[in-house]
Design an enzyme around this catalytic site. Sequence first.
Site, PDB file in Angstrom:
ATOM      1  CG  HIS A  21      -9.236 148.474 -19.797  1.00 20.92           C
ATOM      2  ND1 HIS A  21     -10.485 147.904 -19.944  1.00 20.92           N
ATOM      3  CD2 HIS A  21      -9.095 148.769 -18.476  1.00 20.92           C
ATOM      4  CE1 HIS A  21     -11.079 147.868 -18.766  1.00 20.92           C
ATOM      5  NE2 HIS A  21     -10.256 148.390 -17.855  1.00 20.92           N
ATOM      6  CG  HIS A 110      -6.710 115.284 -16.997  1.00 20.37           C
ATOM      7  ND1 HIS A 110      -6.701 114.965 -15.661  1.00 20.37           N
ATOM      8  CD2 HIS A 110      -5.678 114.599 -17.542  1.00 20.37           C
ATOM      9  CE1 HIS A 110      -5.708 114.129 -15.400  1.00 20.37           C
ATOM     10  NE2 HIS A 110      -5.058 113.900 -16.541  1.00 20.37           N
ATOM     11  NE  ARG A 144      -8.192 108.822 -15.862  1.00 22.22           N
ATOM     12  CZ  ARG A 144      -6.917 109.133 -16.127  1.00 22.22           C
ATOM     13  NH1 ARG A 144      -6.307 108.597 -17.185  1.00 22.22           N
ATOM     14  NH2 ARG A 144      -6.255 109.971 -15.354  1.00 22.22           N
TER      15      ARG A 144
END
Length: 152
Positions: A21, A110, A144
């Site tokens: 809500h 990331h 990475r």
Amino acid sequence: MLAFWIISLINLKKIYIASDHAGFNLKNYILRKLNTKFNIMDLGTHNNSTSVNYPYYAHKLSKLVSANKSNIGILVCGSGLGMSMAANRHKKIRAALCYSVKNAKLSRLHNDANVITLGERLTNKNLAMKCVNTFLNTNFERGRHLKRVKRI
Ligand code: RB5
């Protein structure tokens, strides 16, 4: 050709949206503003006159988002906190509480976040919409970051 269309339909990126809500008005605003190119499903709640429990909506949405890697979820509550806590209990969910365009972008780049959570009481609707658009239009950078996300 038919097989291609069937596979495309099955893999169509779905966006699920839900709120309690306290997030109902912002959810509706996002629904109105979102580009119609997206296949978006509103999981409720459907009014703000009845007080409901945010975990119910977070779990409902998280189960559906978990079904396909390309699915995205948008969860709105008063602060965005409860929704992110509940959604992050699901193994395949990486829910990010977003409050700036920069953190919305980083959550995708990331962290490969697949759910954005927002707080209607803490983030104004224009900024919230910018966060949503940034989230939807940014891809995971992989590289990475992939090995790190795998270790979450
Ligand atoms: C509801 O009052 C509020 O607690 C909820 O929307 C959310 O902010 C919880 O984290």
